[in-house]
Design an enzyme around this catalytic site. Structure first.
Site, PDB file in Angstrom:
ATOM      1  N   TYR A  83     -10.875 -21.626 -17.102  1.00  0.00           N
ATOM      2  CA  TYR A  83      -9.557 -21.179 -16.610  1.00  0.00           C
ATOM      3  C   TYR A  83      -8.461 -21.321 -17.661  1.00  0.00           C
ATOM      4  CZ  TYR A  83     -11.941 -20.662 -12.251  1.00  0.00           C
ATOM      5  OH  TYR A  83     -12.833 -20.236 -11.307  1.00  0.00           O
ATOM      6  N   GLY A  84      -8.338 -22.527 -18.252  1.00  0.00           N
ATOM      7  CA  GLY A  84      -7.297 -22.728 -19.251  1.00  0.00           C
ATOM      8  C   GLY A  84      -7.480 -21.792 -20.435  1.00  0.00           C
ATOM      9  N   ASN A  92     -18.740 -21.885  -9.598  1.00  0.00           N
ATOM     10  CA  ASN A  92     -18.027 -22.553  -8.504  1.00  0.00           C
ATOM     11  C   ASN A  92     -18.044 -21.732  -7.219  1.00  0.00           C
ATOM     12  OD1 ASN A  92     -15.774 -20.792  -8.578  1.00  0.00           O
ATOM     13  ND2 ASN A  92     -14.780 -22.025 -10.149  1.00  0.00           N
ATOM     14  N   GLY A  93     -17.532 -22.375  -6.152  1.00  0.00           N
ATOM     15  CA  GLY A  93     -17.542 -21.747  -4.831  1.00  0.00           C
ATOM     16  C   GLY A  93     -16.393 -20.793  -4.596  1.00  0.00           C
ATOM     17  N   MET A 107     -13.316 -21.239  -4.102  1.00  0.00           N
ATOM     18  CA  MET A 107     -12.218 -21.644  -3.213  1.00  0.00           C
ATOM     19  C   MET A 107     -10.937 -21.780  -4.024  1.00  0.00           C
ATOM     20  SD  MET A 107     -14.122 -24.396  -0.802  1.00  0.00           S
ATOM     21  CE  MET A 107     -15.416 -24.785  -1.957  1.00  0.00           C
ATOM     22  N   VAL A 167     -17.867 -26.488 -30.568  1.00  0.00           N
ATOM     23  CA  VAL A 167     -16.926 -27.121 -31.491  1.00  0.00           C
ATOM     24  C   VAL A 167     -17.225 -28.623 -31.547  1.00  0.00           C
ATOM     25  CG1 VAL A 167     -14.496 -27.703 -31.886  1.00  0.00           C
ATOM     26  CG2 VAL A 167     -15.147 -25.378 -31.182  1.00  0.00           C
ATOM     27  N   GLU A 176     -14.052 -29.721   2.853  1.00  0.00           N
ATOM     28  CA  GLU A 176     -14.550 -28.353   3.006  1.00  0.00           C
ATOM     29  C   GLU A 176     -15.837 -28.315   3.792  1.00  0.00           C
ATOM     30  OE1 GLU A 176     -14.271 -28.075  -0.897  1.00  0.00           O
ATOM     31  OE2 GLU A 176     -12.176 -27.499  -0.627  1.00  0.00           O
ATOM     32  N   HIS A 207     -15.268 -31.734  -9.622  1.00  0.00           N
ATOM     33  CA  HIS A 207     -13.845 -31.571  -9.954  1.00  0.00           C
ATOM     34  C   HIS A 207     -13.346 -32.605 -10.967  1.00  0.00           C
ATOM     35  CE1 HIS A 207     -13.227 -29.705  -5.659  1.00  0.00           C
ATOM     36  NE2 HIS A 207     -13.897 -28.909  -6.467  1.00  0.00           N
ATOM     37  N   GLY A 258      -8.126 -28.457 -17.305  1.00  0.00           N
ATOM     38  CA  GLY A 258      -8.064 -29.447 -16.232  1.00  0.00           C
ATOM     39  C   GLY A 258      -7.829 -30.865 -16.704  1.00  0.00           C
ATOM     40  N   ASN A 301      -9.081 -28.199  -4.126  1.00  0.00           N
ATOM     41  CA  ASN A 301      -9.892 -27.711  -5.255  1.00  0.00           C
ATOM     42  C   ASN A 301      -8.960 -27.273  -6.384  1.00  0.00           C
ATOM     43  OD1 ASN A 301     -10.759 -27.067  -2.520  1.00  0.00           O
ATOM     44  ND2 ASN A 301     -12.716 -26.717  -3.484  1.00  0.00           N
ATOM     45  N   PHE A 325      -8.996 -25.074  -9.333  1.00  0.00           N
ATOM     46  CA  PHE A 325      -8.858 -24.051 -10.375  1.00  0.00           C
ATOM     47  C   PHE A 325      -7.592 -23.215 -10.281  1.00  0.00           C
ATOM     48  CE2 PHE A 325     -12.003 -21.251  -7.909  1.00  0.00           C
ATOM     49  CZ  PHE A 325     -11.131 -20.194  -7.658  1.00  0.00           C
TER      50      PHE A 325
HETATM   51  P1  FDA Z   1     -13.990 -25.145 -17.477  1.00  0.00           P
HETATM   52  O1  FDA Z   1     -15.018 -26.210 -17.288  1.00  0.00           O
HETATM   53  O2  FDA Z   1     -13.913 -24.065 -16.479  1.00  0.00           O
HETATM   54  O3  FDA Z   1     -14.224 -24.439 -18.889  1.00  0.00           O
HETATM   55  C1  FDA Z   1     -14.497 -25.164 -20.061  1.00  0.00           C
HETATM   56  C2  FDA Z   1     -15.356 -24.302 -20.966  1.00  0.00           C
HETATM   57  O4  FDA Z   1     -15.403 -24.888 -22.260  1.00  0.00           O
HETATM   58  C3  FDA Z   1     -16.797 -24.176 -20.497  1.00  0.00           C
HETATM   59  O5  FDA Z   1     -17.171 -22.820 -20.476  1.00  0.00           O
HETATM   60  C4  FDA Z   1     -17.589 -24.967 -21.537  1.00  0.00           C
HETATM   61  O6  FDA Z   1     -18.894 -24.456 -21.750  1.00  0.00           O
HETATM   62  C5  FDA Z   1     -16.719 -24.836 -22.766  1.00  0.00           C
HETATM   63  N1  FDA Z   1     -16.845 -25.946 -23.717  1.00  0.00           N
HETATM   64  C6  FDA Z   1     -16.860 -27.277 -23.438  1.00  0.00           C
HETATM   65  N2  FDA Z   1     -16.942 -27.992 -24.576  1.00  0.00           N
HETATM   66  C7  FDA Z   1     -16.991 -27.097 -25.584  1.00  0.00           C
HETATM   67  C8  FDA Z   1     -17.090 -27.224 -27.004  1.00  0.00           C
HETATM   68  N3  FDA Z   1     -17.128 -28.438 -27.605  1.00  0.00           N
HETATM   69  N4  FDA Z   1     -17.144 -26.099 -27.761  1.00  0.00           N
HETATM   70  C9  FDA Z   1     -17.100 -24.868 -27.168  1.00  0.00           C
HETATM   71  N5  FDA Z   1     -17.005 -24.686 -25.830  1.00  0.00           N
HETATM   72  C10 FDA Z   1     -16.938 -25.793 -25.060  1.00  0.00           C
HETATM   73  N6  FDA Z   1     -12.850 -25.464  -8.150  1.00  0.00           N
HETATM   74  C11 FDA Z   1     -12.121 -24.776  -7.243  1.00  0.00           C
HETATM   75  O7  FDA Z   1     -10.893 -24.704  -7.379  1.00  0.00           O
HETATM   76  N7  FDA Z   1     -12.748 -24.159  -6.192  1.00  0.00           N
HETATM   77  C12 FDA Z   1     -14.095 -24.232  -6.001  1.00  0.00           C
HETATM   78  O8  FDA Z   1     -14.643 -23.650  -5.068  1.00  0.00           O
HETATM   79  C13 FDA Z   1     -14.862 -24.989  -6.932  1.00  0.00           C
HETATM   80  N8  FDA Z   1     -16.208 -25.149  -6.773  1.00  0.00           N
HETATM   81  C14 FDA Z   1     -16.961 -25.734  -7.771  1.00  0.00           C
HETATM   82  C15 FDA Z   1     -18.351 -25.758  -7.676  1.00  0.00           C
HETATM   83  C16 FDA Z   1     -19.111 -26.257  -8.734  1.00  0.00           C
HETATM   84  C17 FDA Z   1     -20.616 -26.289  -8.637  1.00  0.00           C
HETATM   85  C18 FDA Z   1     -18.456 -26.733  -9.906  1.00  0.00           C
HETATM   86  C19 FDA Z   1     -19.251 -27.262 -11.073  1.00  0.00           C
HETATM   87  C20 FDA Z   1     -17.089 -26.716  -9.990  1.00  0.00           C
HETATM   88  C21 FDA Z   1     -16.327 -26.217  -8.932  1.00  0.00           C
HETATM   89  N9  FDA Z   1     -14.939 -26.172  -9.019  1.00  0.00           N
HETATM   90  C22 FDA Z   1     -14.209 -25.544  -8.044  1.00  0.00           C
HETATM   91  C23 FDA Z   1     -14.228 -26.755 -10.167  1.00  0.00           C
HETATM   92  C24 FDA Z   1     -13.707 -25.706 -11.155  1.00  0.00           C
HETATM   93  O9  FDA Z   1     -14.725 -24.789 -11.499  1.00  0.00           O
HETATM   94  C25 FDA Z   1     -13.170 -26.440 -12.393  1.00  0.00           C
HETATM   95  O10 FDA Z   1     -12.121 -27.284 -11.983  1.00  0.00           O
HETATM   96  C26 FDA Z   1     -12.672 -25.489 -13.458  1.00  0.00           C
HETATM   97  O11 FDA Z   1     -13.684 -24.631 -13.902  1.00  0.00           O
HETATM   98  C27 FDA Z   1     -12.104 -26.256 -14.640  1.00  0.00           C
HETATM   99  O12 FDA Z   1     -11.442 -25.328 -15.474  1.00  0.00           O
HETATM  100  P2  FDA Z   1     -11.163 -25.701 -16.989  1.00  0.00           P
HETATM  101  O13 FDA Z   1     -10.437 -24.574 -17.604  1.00  0.00           O
HETATM  102  O14 FDA Z   1     -10.548 -27.049 -17.049  1.00  0.00           O
HETATM  103  O15 FDA Z   1     -12.610 -25.878 -17.667  1.00  0.00           O
END
Ligand code: FDA
Length: 494
Positions: A10-11, A108-109, A111, A239, A349, A434, A462, A472, A474
């Protein structure tokens, strides 16, 4: 290169879109795969019933959120591969994260919940909530394609029988329930239920990816950014280090990975600006290591602090025989029990248990107000970063969830399932979906995600959110990123 973004969740996706639309040539480096090519079965992703090598990030065996059924282990061997779901194991918690172009949006789901304004103001008091709720949350919801299930359809759709029965049980116990918006295309889901299109939410697809219906970032922000002609995305590159370059800007070191996880090359590039968007765990691990190794020595001491699991705890009830959940359950949750305004806040949920047969299992993912925090620490012996968090720190979450489900069980004359999270184990208290915090806004960064002492370094993900959000995360990660990047483009890149 002018701008390098680490990670495409997301970020990262918000930064990519806004920077490229502002005319900045931008490069995203993502450790996971592109997830744009079907496998031999014609699908990009596998489902939850038959996890194959596409399911997990570099594991020889699945590590499912519920590892047992009827006290029997359900995990199975899989070929080691750069799959889409990472179950990252720390001493006290398994942290599930998405890997690939789109990050967590792939698994993710869907939501998509805006937190209560009063709680947002409590956790990030210096962020202008008026601006967030009038501008950045609506912008995030529009960019993500958030919508709502048709309430009339919900009342009779077979795939939501599980949601209705668990909702009705909660209402009978005096709790409030609420509709949960989602990024899933509910018109597509209606056609799935009617048998008119290939099923996805109704085919047990979610935590290893959805082949249809879900508007992941790979269908929203990221293609919009690519369409500017100013964004490139490099996959399977991880990285490993960021440090000041002698001539200005930052040197970014990375490993190119093969799909077995082997390092096939190491590379370095120079970027004027680096945006950390590797997620709460990924960004925190990188920055803690860079500080400890003296590569970014001026980072604040708050880097690595303030991690939380959003108060996550999972639990299941064995429902009555006259309250069947349905054999085919939509994997996309749309209802929650909202007991946040109580002395033990809990937003639970109503989750599916989509195993294809009737189980009478009522599953819940509870988000609670757990004040405990963990911290990331560098281990100079191994050169790795660990997370100081003990499972026992999740006890307040268990207590808050119990304050809801004890009442429901008593009213319904039902019991907890104790055969899903371990043999005889009721609470799924040692896993989280999360992860939040580790580089908290206004503590490890300034009020907009800039890393003090290192101009041109930013945190976008995050890790900025202080450990818990009440819902949740995102939509809030997206909205905060929209707010921060707007400021950064206007002031730092003008
Ligand atoms: P995010 O984790 O999305 O992205 C980080 C990216 O950086 C990844 O693609 C990773 O591979 C990459 N990366 C990491 N280290 C790296 C490196 N050293 N070099 C290069 N790339 C690197 N939230 C919600 O709001 N509703 C929901 O329904 C759900 N449901 C849910 C289900 C499941 C199974 C999970 C695992 C998670 C959820 N979430 C959720 C949580 C939500 O998906 C989560 O909070 C966000 O994806 C976080 O967004 P970020 O941008 O912080 O990181």
């Amino acid at each position: 290169m002018p701008a390098l973004i680490i990670g495409s969740g997301y970020g990262g996706a918000v930064a990519a879109l806004r920077l490229s639309r502002a005319g900045v040539d931008t490069h995203v480096v993502e450790m996971g795969m592109a997830w744009d090519t079907p496998g031999i079965d014609g699908n990009v992703f596998c489902n939850m019933l038959l996890p194959d090598e596409r399911s997990y990030w570099l594991r020889n065996r699945t590590q499912q959120p519920f590892g047992y059924l009827l006290n029997l282990p359900v995990d199975r061997p899989i070929p080691r591969h750069t799959g889409v779901l990472d179950s990252e194991n720390f001493a006290g918690v398994r942290v599930y994260q998405g890997r690939g172009v789109g990050g967590g949006s792939l698994v993710n789901g869907g939501m998509a919940i805006v937190p209560r304004r009063s709680y947002f103001e409590e956790i990030l008091p210096f962020v202008d909530a008026g601006e967030m709720y009038s501008t950045y949350y609506p912008r995030a919801n529009a960019g993500l394609g958030v919508g709502n299930v048709d309430p009339a359809w919900l009342e009779h759709a077979e795939c939501y029988r599980y949601a209705r029965t668990s909702r009705d049980a909660a209402l009978r116990s005096g709790f409030t329930t609420t509709a949960v918006p989602n990024v899933y295309d509910f018109d597509y889901m209606k056609k799935e239920q009617a048998g008119q299109v290939p099923p996805s939410a109704l085919a047990s697809e979610v935590i290893y990816g959805n082949n249809h219906g879900k508007k992941s970032l790979a269908r929203t922000y990221l293609p919009a950014a690519v369409a500017t002609g100013r964004l490139t995305i490099t996959t399977l590159h991880k990285v490993t280090a960021v440090s000041p370059a002698p001539g200005g800007g930052y040197r970014v070191e990375m490993e190119q990975l093969g799909t077995s996880g082997a390092v096939v090359a190491t590379k370095r590039v120079i970027a004027d600006r680096v945006f950390f968007a590797a997620g709460s765990v990924g960004t925190s691990k990188l920055l803690v290591a860079m500080k400890a190794r003296g590569l970014l020595p001026d980072l604040p001491d708050a880097v690595g602090e303030g991690w939380g699991n959003n108060g996550n705890v999972m639990v299941a009830r064995a429902d009555n025989l006259w309250a069947p959940k349905g054999p085919v359950q939509s994997t996309i949750p749309v209802i929650a029990i909202d007991n946040w305004d109580s002395s033990t806040p809990c937003f639970a949920e109503i989750a599916p248990f989509p195993v294809g047969v009737e189980t009478w299992i009522g599953l819940y993912l509870a988000i609670t107000k757990n004040p405990n925090r963990g911290r990331f620490e560098f281990d100079s012996g191994t050169g790795t970063v660990g997370l100081d968090w003990r499972t026992a720190q999740n006890q307040p979450s268990v207590d808050a969830a119990r304050s809801v489900f004890d009442v429901i069980n008593q009213r319904e004359h039902t019991t907890y399932r104790s055969d899903l999270f371990g043999v005889g184990k009721v609470w799924g208290d040692d896993l989280t979906y999360h992860p939040l915090g580790g580089c908290v806004l206004g503590q490890a960064t300034d009020g907009y995600g800039r890393l003090p002492g290192h101009p041109g370094l930013y945190v976008m993900d995050g890790s900025l959110i202080p450990g818990g959000l009440g819902v949740n995360p995102f939509v809030t990660i997206t909205a905060l990123a929209e707010r921060n990047i707007e400021k950064i483009i206007a002031t730092d890149l003008a």
